[in-house]
Design a protein around this motif. Structure first.
Motif, short mmCIF file in Angstrom:
data_model
loop_
_atom_site.label_atom_id
_atom_site.label_comp_id
_atom_site.label_asym_id
_atom_site.label_seq_id
_atom_site.Cartn_x
_atom_site.Cartn_y
_atom_site.Cartn_z
N TYR A 232 -16.57 10.39 -8.50
CA TYR A 232 -16.56 8.98 -8.09
C TYR A 232 -15.27 8.25 -8.48
O TYR A 232 -14.83 7.36 -7.76
N PHE A 233 -14.68 8.62 -9.62
CA PHE A 233 -13.45 7.97 -10.05
C PHE A 233 -12.23 8.87 -9.87
O PHE A 233 -11.21 8.66 -10.51
N HIS A 234 -12.32 9.84 -9.01
CA HIS A 234 -11.19 10.75 -8.80
C HIS A 234 -9.97 9.94 -8.35
O HIS A 234 -10.06 9.11 -7.44
N PRO A 235 -8.82 10.14 -8.99
CA PRO A 235 -7.65 9.30 -8.68
C PRO A 235 -7.15 9.40 -7.24
O PRO A 235 -6.59 8.43 -6.72
N VAL A 236 -7.35 10.54 -6.58
CA VAL A 236 -6.91 10.64 -5.17
C VAL A 236 -7.82 9.79 -4.28
O VAL A 236 -7.35 9.10 -3.38
N THR A 237 -9.11 9.83 -4.56
CA THR A 237 -10.04 8.97 -3.82
C THR A 237 -9.69 7.50 -4.05
O THR A 237 -9.70 6.70 -3.10
N ARG A 238 -9.38 7.17 -5.27
CA ARG A 238 -9.01 5.79 -5.58
C ARG A 238 -7.71 5.39 -4.89
O ARG A 238 -7.54 4.24 -4.46
N SER A 239 -6.80 6.32 -4.72
CA SER A 239 -5.57 6.04 -3.99
C SER A 239 -5.89 5.65 -2.55
O SER A 239 -5.34 4.69 -2.00
N ALA A 240 -6.79 6.41 -1.93
CA ALA A 240 -7.20 6.10 -0.56
C ALA A 240 -7.87 4.73 -0.49
O ALA A 240 -7.67 3.95 0.45
N GLU A 241 -8.69 4.41 -1.50
CA GLU A 241 -9.35 3.10 -1.53
C GLU A 241 -8.34 1.97 -1.66
O GLU A 241 -8.49 0.91 -1.06
N VAL A 242 -7.30 2.21 -2.47
CA VAL A 242 -6.24 1.20 -2.63
C VAL A 242 -5.58 0.92 -1.27
O VAL A 242 -5.40 -0.24 -0.87
N ILE A 243 -5.23 1.99 -0.55
CA ILE A 243 -4.58 1.80 0.75
C ILE A 243 -5.52 1.12 1.74
O ILE A 243 -5.11 0.22 2.48
N LEU A 244 -6.77 1.52 1.74
CA LEU A 244 -7.76 0.89 2.62
C LEU A 244 -7.85 -0.60 2.34
O LEU A 244 -7.84 -1.43 3.27
N SER A 245 -7.90 -0.97 1.08
CA SER A 245 -7.97 -2.39 0.70
C SER A 245 -6.72 -3.14 1.16
O SER A 245 -6.80 -4.28 1.63
N LYS A 246 -5.56 -2.48 1.04
CA LYS A 246 -4.30 -3.12 1.44
C LYS A 246 -4.23 -3.31 2.96
O LYS A 246 -3.70 -4.31 3.44
N ILE A 247 -4.77 -2.35 3.72
CA ILE A 247 -4.81 -2.49 5.18
C ILE A 247 -5.60 -3.74 5.56
O ILE A 247 -5.16 -4.57 6.36
N LEU A 248 -6.79 -3.88 4.98
CA LEU A 248 -7.65 -5.01 5.31
C LEU A 248 -7.01 -6.33 4.86
O LEU A 248 -7.07 -7.34 5.57
N LYS A 249 -6.36 -6.30 3.70
CA LYS A 249 -5.67 -7.49 3.21
C LYS A 249 -4.52 -7.89 4.14
O LYS A 249 -4.35 -9.06 4.47
N ARG A 250 -3.75 -6.88 4.60
CA ARG A 250 -2.62 -7.16 5.48
C ARG A 250 -3.09 -7.67 6.84
O ARG A 250 -2.53 -8.64 7.39
N ALA A 251 -4.10 -7.04 7.40
CA ALA A 251 -4.61 -7.46 8.71
C ALA A 251 -5.13 -8.89 8.64
O ALA A 251 -4.88 -9.70 9.55
N LYS A 252 -5.82 -9.21 7.55
CA LYS A 252 -6.34 -10.57 7.38
C LYS A 252 -5.19 -11.58 7.25
O LYS A 252 -5.23 -12.66 7.86
N GLU A 253 -4.18 -11.23 6.48
CA GLU A 253 -3.02 -12.11 6.30
C GLU A 253 -2.30 -12.35 7.63
O GLU A 253 -1.93 -13.49 7.95
N LEU A 254 -2.11 -11.29 8.40
CA LEU A 254 -1.45 -11.43 9.71
C LEU A 254 -2.25 -12.33 10.63
O LEU A 254 -1.70 -13.20 11.32
#
Length: 434
Positions: A232-254
């Motif tokens: 559940y806390f695997h760092p590679v999975t967390r990396s993907a979650e970070v990018i996913l969160s950034k995509i949604l943040k960027r789309a919302k900002e745009l």
């Protein structure tokens, strides 16, 4: 015959890789499984972005929900003739087990964080709103949907019923530990569930475990501990979650800035406004989200395009151990250096922390209280698990926290200003290349 007591002419079974079979005989349960809202769970992964780390982790919240239902069904078979079990609560317990995850959205936790949502609120809305699920539950008796909602919300008067799906040893955890271990291909999450089910005993307000079953419970607790840190806390999975969160943040900002999308994100409009209706929420599943991510790779905005390319084609951020509490100066300097290099640190630098408390005994008045696991003694008395188990005592109340800093190593290498690049690499890797 009343609807609540109606049985199918023939028992239905789902072939399941974890429990072998999921058995359905109640008409109400069968009708719930067939509702639009429950079928939607086929299109929401149980483990979010974990499939980018463990490729087998493609299983859905649909299969998990069936598994939780099946475990509760088996528990109640064992409870049937026990003096402390009220058989009138049987159907309520089965419905709550089946529907406990009904409100999860796509890529659950990252999605909720980006749009300030709570899946538990949507579970309640589905149960109590104008939905197929509500119509089925309402057919049982007046007020039955509210009862199911209260069990899932942990506010139902019968705490024994609540504990079946929400406690430190419940059907929810017993299913997801085994199911997630099976689909990720690891051995950590396996424990002797059949033994635990055999030694579970209903008490007035909780489930207790016969003392003779203590070692099976120890195994369960350690399985949970290992699964959290290995899966559940695997760092590679967390990396993907970070990018996913950034995509949604960027789309919302745009969207907020009036950007003209090549593909208008109509399914996201209400989420960007942080006011999605229940219908709009139910229309958004992982298939829809992934379609937008693939299309957004072609967007003119370089940040949105790059982040989507990274997520869809698994070009994830690298990570290093990084404690922001101890390295605040380094964090500030990195942030400034990224800005100097023309790499927006809001989208390309992230400190992510994970923490877990594998087991805790009851501490009155403390935030996040947890009801303990009690062992039933031969004389009928109760003893808290960690008082008898040295293994559990050794990890009780011990919260472990892990911090990582995520960044795009390939982008760092492409920074044209050599001095800035070397200083960034010096902070990230502890050295400056000559």
């Amino acid at each position: 015959m009343a609807y609540r007591d109606e049985k199918l002419d023939e028992e239905k079974v789902f072939k399941d890789p974890v429990h072998r079979y999921v058995h359905v005989r109640d008409r109400v349960i069968w009708d719930l499984i067939g509702t639009r809202e429950f079928q939607r769970l086929r299109r929401v992964k149980q483990l979010g972005t974990t499939y980018l780390t463990f490729h087998g982790a493609e299983h859905s919240r649909f299969s998990h929900s069936l598994g939780v239902y099946e475990i509760v069904r088996r528990i109640l078979e064992n409870f049937r003739d026990h003096k402390d079990w009220n058989e009138d609560e049987r159907l309520l317990s089965l419905c709550a087990a089946l529907l406990h995850d009904l409100g999860h959205g796509p890529f659950s936790h990252s999605f909720e964080k980006a749009f300030r949502l709570d899946h538990e609120d949507y579970t309640q809305s589905i149960l109590l709103g104008d939905t197929e699920v509500n119509r089925v539950l309402s057919g049982v008796e007046e007020g039955f949907p509210k009862k199911v909602a209260d069990v899932i919300n942990k506010t139902y008067t019968d705490k024994l019923v609540v504990s079946l799906i929400s406690s430190q040893i419940d059907a929810d955890r017993m299913d997801y530990l085994q199911r997630d271990a099976y689909f990720t291909g690891v051995s950590y999450g396996h424990f002797d569930m059949e033994r635990i089910l055999r030694v579970m005993r209903p008490l007035e307000d909780q489930v207790a475990i016969k003392e003779s079953g203590m070692h099976a419970v120890e195994d369960y607790i350690m399985s949970r501990y290992q699964m959290y840190w290995q899966i559940y806390f695997h760092p590679v999975t967390r990396s993907a979650e970070v990018i996913l969160s950034k995509i949604l943040k960027r789309a919302k900002e745009l969207y907020k800035n009036g950007y003209e999308f090549e593909l208008k994100p109509v399914h996201f409009f209400s989420f960007f406004e942080e006011a999605p209706s229940l219908e709009e929420y139910l229309d958004l599943d992982e298939n829809v989200v992934m379609y937008y991510f693939q299309m957004w790779i072609r967007e003119k905005d370089p940040i949105l395009s790059d982040l989507c390319e990274r997520f869809v084609n698994r070009k994830l951020f690298k990570y290093i151990e990084f404690n922001p509490n101890l390295q605040m100066n380094a964090w500030r300097e990195l942030y400034d250096l990224f800005e100097e290099a023309g790499v927006d640190p809001r989208f390309y630098l992230e400190v992510d922390s994970s923490s877990d408390l594998p087991y805790d005994f009851y501490r009155p008045g403390e935030e996040g209280e947890r009801l303990p696991i009690h062992l039933l003694q031969p004389d009928g008395g109760l003893k808290e698990l960690s008082r008898l188990s040295e293994i559990v005592e050794s990890i009780s109340g011990k919260k472990r926290t892990d911090h990582k800093l995520y960044f795009p190593a390939d982008t760092v290498e492409q920074i044209s200003d050599e001095k800035t690049k070397q200083r960034i690499k010096g902070i990230l890797y502890g050295r400056e290349e000559q």
